[in-house]
Structures are given as C-alpha cells and as structure tokens.
Design a protein around this motif. Sequence first.
Motif, short mmCIF file in Angstrom:
data_model
loop_
_atom_site.label_atom_id
_atom_site.label_comp_id
_atom_site.label_asym_id
_atom_site.label_seq_id
_atom_site.Cartn_x
_atom_site.Cartn_y
_atom_site.Cartn_z
N ILE A 65 0.87 -1.18 0.00
CA ILE A 65 0.00 0.00 0.00
C ILE A 65 0.91 1.23 0.00
N PRO A 66 0.39 2.34 -0.46
CA PRO A 66 1.24 3.54 -0.50
C PRO A 66 1.49 4.04 0.91
N SER A 67 2.68 4.56 1.16
CA SER A 67 2.94 5.27 2.40
C SER A 67 2.51 6.72 2.20
N VAL A 68 2.52 7.49 3.27
CA VAL A 68 2.19 8.90 3.12
C VAL A 68 3.10 9.54 2.08
N GLU A 69 4.40 9.18 2.14
CA GLU A 69 5.33 9.73 1.16
C GLU A 69 4.95 9.29 -0.26
N GLY A 70 4.46 8.06 -0.36
CA GLY A 70 4.03 7.57 -1.66
C GLY A 70 2.88 8.38 -2.21
N TYR A 71 1.91 8.61 -1.37
CA TYR A 71 0.79 9.45 -1.80
C TYR A 71 1.30 10.82 -2.23
N ARG A 72 2.18 11.34 -1.43
CA ARG A 72 2.75 12.67 -1.70
C ARG A 72 3.38 12.69 -3.10
N TYR A 73 4.23 11.70 -3.35
CA TYR A 73 4.89 11.65 -4.66
C TYR A 73 3.85 11.54 -5.76
N ASN A 290 -5.80 9.87 9.70
CA ASN A 290 -6.17 8.99 8.59
C ASN A 290 -6.96 9.69 7.50
N TYR A 291 -6.86 10.99 7.46
CA TYR A 291 -7.65 11.72 6.50
C TYR A 291 -6.76 12.53 5.56
N SER A 292 -7.32 12.88 4.45
CA SER A 292 -6.64 13.81 3.57
C SER A 292 -7.56 14.98 3.28
N LEU A 293 -6.93 16.08 2.98
CA LEU A 293 -7.68 17.30 2.78
C LEU A 293 -7.23 17.92 1.46
N VAL A 300 -12.45 35.39 -7.71
CA VAL A 300 -13.56 36.13 -8.26
C VAL A 300 -13.09 37.54 -8.62
N ASP A 301 -11.96 37.57 -9.31
CA ASP A 301 -11.38 38.83 -9.76
C ASP A 301 -11.27 39.86 -8.64
N GLN A 302 -11.79 41.04 -8.88
CA GLN A 302 -11.60 42.11 -7.88
C GLN A 302 -12.37 41.85 -6.60
N HIS A 303 -13.19 40.82 -6.57
CA HIS A 303 -13.95 40.57 -5.35
C HIS A 303 -13.23 39.64 -4.38
N GLY A 304 -12.03 39.31 -4.71
CA GLY A 304 -11.25 38.54 -3.78
C GLY A 304 -11.25 37.04 -4.07
N LYS A 305 -10.64 36.30 -3.19
CA LYS A 305 -10.51 34.87 -3.37
C LYS A 305 -11.18 34.12 -2.23
N GLY A 306 -11.85 33.06 -2.57
CA GLY A 306 -12.47 32.22 -1.55
C GLY A 306 -11.81 30.86 -1.55
N MET A 307 -12.39 29.95 -0.82
CA MET A 307 -11.73 28.68 -0.64
C MET A 307 -12.76 27.55 -0.62
N ILE A 308 -12.40 26.44 -1.18
CA ILE A 308 -13.22 25.24 -1.02
C ILE A 308 -12.31 24.11 -0.59
N ALA A 309 -12.88 23.13 0.07
CA ALA A 309 -12.05 22.02 0.52
C ALA A 309 -12.90 20.78 0.70
N ILE A 310 -12.28 19.64 0.52
CA ILE A 310 -12.97 18.41 0.88
C ILE A 310 -12.06 17.57 1.79
N LEU A 311 -12.71 16.92 2.71
CA LEU A 311 -12.01 16.09 3.68
C LEU A 311 -12.49 14.65 3.52
N GLY A 312 -11.54 13.78 3.24
CA GLY A 312 -11.92 12.37 3.04
C GLY A 312 -10.82 11.48 3.58
N PRO A 313 -10.97 10.18 3.39
CA PRO A 313 -9.95 9.26 3.89
C PRO A 313 -8.66 9.44 3.10
N THR A 314 -7.54 9.16 3.74
CA THR A 314 -6.27 9.25 3.04
C THR A 314 -6.30 8.40 1.78
N ARG A 315 -6.95 7.28 1.90
CA ARG A 315 -7.09 6.44 0.72
C ARG A 315 -8.30 6.95 -0.06
#
Lengths: 345, 345
Positions: A65-73, A290-293, A300-315
């Motif tokens: 299985i991949p290690s964290v470093e493996g996922y990273r690569y 055990n999660y990845s994000l 949005v141009d002159q209106h600034g920048k927002g953010m989205i994210a998802i949180l799920g299992p590392t796998r």
Amino acid sequence: MLSERQMMILRAVVRDFTNTGVPVGSKALAKQLPIHVSSATIRNEMAALEEQGLIKKTHSSSGRIPSVEGYRYYVDHLVKPDPLQPNDMDVIQSSLGGDFHKIDEIISQSATILSNLTSYTAFTLKPELKDARLSGFRLVPLGRRQVMAILVTDGGDVENQTFDVSEDVKGDQLEAVVRLINDQLVGLTLPEVIKKLQLDIPAQIANYLQSPTGFLDIFGDVLTRAAQERFYVGGRLNLLNFSQDSDVDSLKSLYSLIDQSDDIANVLGQPSDNISVQIGNEMTNDALRNYSLITATYDVDQHGKGMIAILGPTRMPYSRMLGIVGAFREELAKKLLDYYRFYDE
Amino acid sequence: MLSERQMMILRAVVRDFTNTGVPVGSKALAKQLPIHVSSATIRNEMAALEEQGLIKKTHSSSGRIPSVEGYRYYVDHLVKPDPLQPNDMDVIQSSLGGDFHKIDEIISQSATILSNLTSYTAFTLKPELKDARLSGFRLVPLGRRQVMAILVTDGGDVENQTFDVSEDVKGDQLEAVVRLINDQLVGLTLPEVIKKLQLDIPAQIANYLQSPTGFLDIFGDVLTRAAQERFYVGGRLNLLNFSQDSDVDSLKSLYSLIDQSDDIANVLGQPSDNISVQIGNEMTNDALRNYSLITATYDVDQHGKGMIAILGPTRMPYSRMLGIVGAFREELAKKLLDYYRFYDE
DNA sequence: CTTAGCACTTGTATAGTTTGAGTGCTAAAA
DNA sequence: TTTTAGCACTCAAACTATACAAGTGCTAAG
C-alpha cells in the motif's frame, strides 16, 4: 530518483489501492500494466520503491500500500485530474443554476454540492473579506429595552445582534451614536475599524452616553463576527461512511474540530493559488491522521478569493477528487462573477 | 395480572439489564432479590412473565431481557424516579446560574446541560408562543437595494431577515408599509396575523407598492419563522456512544431526523402535563426503533409551557433519567420565572 | 408451592488446520 | 546486466473442533 517504470508501478499501486482498499500484489499489477513484464520483475521494482519509503507492506508477506510519502509523490508528480463526468457537471450546473439572493446562500449550497459529488465532507468559504469595508451601521430600537445593532459591509454582508439597554437611554442618544460611527468609521476596512474603535471612539462616545462600554462591546461583537471567516460545512454525516471500525472517540474529536470555526480555519491553512493536498499526518492535528484534505482557492477577480475544501480518507481516489475540485472552483467563480455583475451594475 | 413477586422480578430484570446490558438469569436474580427463594422458583415466575410477553430470551437458553411491553409496564407501574444526585444538582445550578439576556440562551444552554447529565441527546423547546402577539415590525434600509425586515413578539422574540428590493422603492413607501402593518396587525396573535395577511392586507398594500407580493412573501417568511417551534439540540454526538455495532445507515437517518425541526416536533408529540416515556417501536418513526424518548413539559405560569426531552437507547436506566428530567423541569421553570420577573417589572 | 437435580441448548472463547495470496531469493535465460 | 521461472516461506483469514459457562425446562421429591 524513480525510473519511468517505477513511476508507472507507483501510480498503479496508488490507483488500485484507493479504488479497492486492498493491498496490491505483484501478480495483479503484472496483468494490469501496459508493459509486458513478469511478476518477478514487478517484485524487484516494488522492493526498490519500498526501499525509498514510497510503499509499504501491511505484514511481511502482503501486497503493498502507498505510504504517506508515496501518496505525496503520486499527488505531486504522477496524478492527472480526471475530467469531470458529464453527469457531475449537470449536477453542478443545476444546483448552482438557481436564483440566489445572498452570497452566503451560494457558498452554503456549494458545500452541499461538493459533499454530494464526492461523498466526503466539504468546506466552503466565501471570498475573503479581509479588506471589506464598513458601509453602514444601524441601531434599531425594538421595544422598551431591546435594540438591534446591524452592521453592513460594502460586500453586502450583514451582521446583526440584539441586546438590552437600560431604559433611560433615549432614541436621540442612539441616533447620535449611530451618526458618530457612520461619520467616523464608514469606509474603513474592518481591521481599521477595530483599531480605531479602541483608540479614538471611546472618548467621543462618552459625550452622548454615560456608560459607553456596553455599546462598544456590542459593536465590537458584531464587528468581529462580521470580520470572522465563517466556513460552511456540507456532508458532515459522510464522515460516518469511512470512519474505519467505528472508532467513536476519534470521530467525536473530529466532529468537534469541524464545528470549531477557528480550528478548521487553522487546518485549512493559508490559501495558495493552486489546488493543494494535505495527506494524513502531514497535518499537525492528530484527529486527522487517517484523512486527507484537498483545498483550493477560487478567484472572483476584484472581489477577492475564496476557498473550497474536501475532507476524506487518506485512501481517496485523488484523480477523481482533484478533477471535481478543479472543475467546481471554476464553476463557483463563474457563478459568483455573475452574481456580482448583476448586483453591482 | 401480576403478583407482587412477579412485579419484583420484572423490576429487577429491567433494572439489571438497563445497568449492565447483559441478559439476566434466574440465579443472579435469586441472589439479588430481597425475598429468599431458589433459582428454580424464579425460573417458574420468569416463564410466567414471558408468557405474558413482558420479558423475552435472546436465544433458547439465554437469560431474559425486557420486551417493549415489559419496559412499558415497568415505566407505568414499577419505576420510582431516583432522587437527583447532589452533584447533578450542582451542575444544574451552576450551569443555569449565570446571567442570561435572552430566553433562547437559557433554552439552548438547557439542552447542553441535559445532554451532559444524561450523556444522551437532549431537546429543549421554549415556552410555546402559540399565543404570542406581534408587537412590532420594522423595515430597515441597509444599502441601495437591501432591506432588513424585523419582527418582534410581545415575548421579546426577534426574527429578522434581509432581502432585496428593486431600486425604485422609496423610503417613504417602506415607511407606509411599516405603518400599515403596525396599525393593522400589532397586538394580534401570530396565527391571526397570518390569516389577516392573506385576506385584508394585499389590497391595502397595493396602494403603496406596485408589486406587493414580494413584500408579503418576506413578511410571511419571517412570520412563520417566528411562529415556528424551534428545538435546541444538545449532545448530538452522544448518539455515537450507544449506536450498536455502528449501523451507519440507521444512524444517518436518525441524524437527519433530528436536524429536521418539523420531524422532531412530530416525534415529540403533543405536550401532556406529565412526564411521558415513549419506548422503541411505540414511536411511529422507524429510525427510532431501538431508542426511547422521555419528554416532559415545564410550566412557567402565565408565560406558557415549554418542553424538554431526552433521547437514548431503549435500554436506558429509566429511574435515573426520570429523576433527572423531573428535577430539571422544575429548575428550568424556576429560572425562567426569575428571568421573566426581572424583565417584566 | 417450592426446590434440588439433571439433561439439554447456546454463545463465546480458544486452539488447531487449511487455504490462498503474496514475498524474497536463487539460478538460469535473454 | 536484466528478466524470469521456480520454490520455500510467511501471514491473515476462514473454517473446524473442543471446552466452558451460563442459562433453561422439566421431573420428582420435600
């Protein structure tokens, strides 16, 4: 340094494991890979990959299985975001297609959509209002003793709060305070307002009110509330789907983490311009081992920048998720541009 | 009809099982009961109880556990609420002792306290505002196009909502509308307001505005929101503690049930004056099959009656829970009386 | 009506066995 | 030098067997 073939194998290991959840062995890989080599060759290559800490065994004779470093690569060098399913695009278009009357509705809805698409937990943050400016302040007497404070920013955000005043405060006193605030503070950015609030204002307000502190507290309250980045969360319950072996305690701490705006802001970290992936213990917070994000900004141009994210299992199937996040940020930015265009004109 | 001894046995079975979660056998009972009989006698009595459907076996040679009917009998005839632990009383007193500035804060805090005391999930509902009266309505222009509608009831509840109006609506038009509403509707109960809103008002408001519907929608919106009973929930995550074998699906449906105000109002049902217990499948909702719900009203004299409830596993220590709920409703009522006394004077 | 005694049932726990997927290594083939 | 067939070895998971403990129903005697 990895050879082409090793990369191919690492990519296959990650893809297989994220799809099936089962450690992958040399034979299965040999069958599946486009090149024609025997399983023994694969085994040699896997040994090399393990040497470099990119994959690992769950026990001495298991597949890898991949290690964290493996996922990273994999995430840094090998993954290619999947193009969005047409079906998924339909979902986005139709869920975001309606008529919204507040930014917050769009952003909140976005969290829901993202969590539906991914079946993970999603976070959304509206375009940053770090340099939003105070555009108005009102005090509305509601009854004998209740007053509502309302604060408006130039981005159209509204914060309000009701509070009690002693009965002998008169309407014209309130008006004087409002005029003071509007005269002195409107047009400044929220941080500036906060600063000024602590320096100049108290002395001046004392002219109109015996006990200015109460007022300032309230004003400061709605102010910080307005200035605070607030996240919307979608698909909270999806955490239950992949919480391995129902580890109730870690689940609980994860939930309390999610429900604390400050903490989650911390975890999501500074927005970088790109899509970024944090894997397992790369995050400082222990509850996320055990999660990845996956986080991404949208612009949005002159209106600034927002953010989205998802949180799920590392796998998690990174290629699909990166595809979804990538596509969604674009759509959301478009939608918001539309929204602002309509409202600013 | 149960004999004294059978009642004693049933009570012991329920008590034992709710404490330990293990089916209870004849030997353990014989040792524990105050009367001196052999296990064989107990077995005979237990067979009789089983005959009547009050207890049952988990498998052919297991000890007995109470059936739903058994719990019912126990709750109706046998249970005696435990007196509150002094420690628990301290918790209530100190958590409820602070200075609150809104009813909702007290009620929301109550849900947290109750869930802490019981380590289950708690619901609280503020004194019913069925006959709360509209005491004020405001429209506050916030910017070029945004307006905030604020509604106040005589109980001091405030509901607000911002919305957009087309730019050509003038301030004096708004004022006219506000005056109209205040003249015609203030003083009526919310249901009356709703009724009148559909009959008389539209025609009159048309004098001031070209498109009255938008306004009425908004007003109706905040109105129904104000009239809606809103529950506070405490200890949501406690459900995780006793969700047997991590049955994710039923847990999810339970959570979505909880988060739907309408549904939960339905489940809690009509307030009766007493403390009431609903056990397992006595509740119509399927997601609650393995749960029990204890609901109780609390009475704040002329300010109406509110409701508290706790949701836990069917196998819960009823005597302790009934004690807690009973004591808490008293304390809450006292606290609210204090609050009103202070505010009404 | 109560109780001792006994045969019987069943879930749980433990230990042993089998199976299958997978590994590393060696030596021959390419 | 790289690849590969072959083989001995490892380990988790699944299954089987056995023992054990807790409990029951029933019978017959007190």
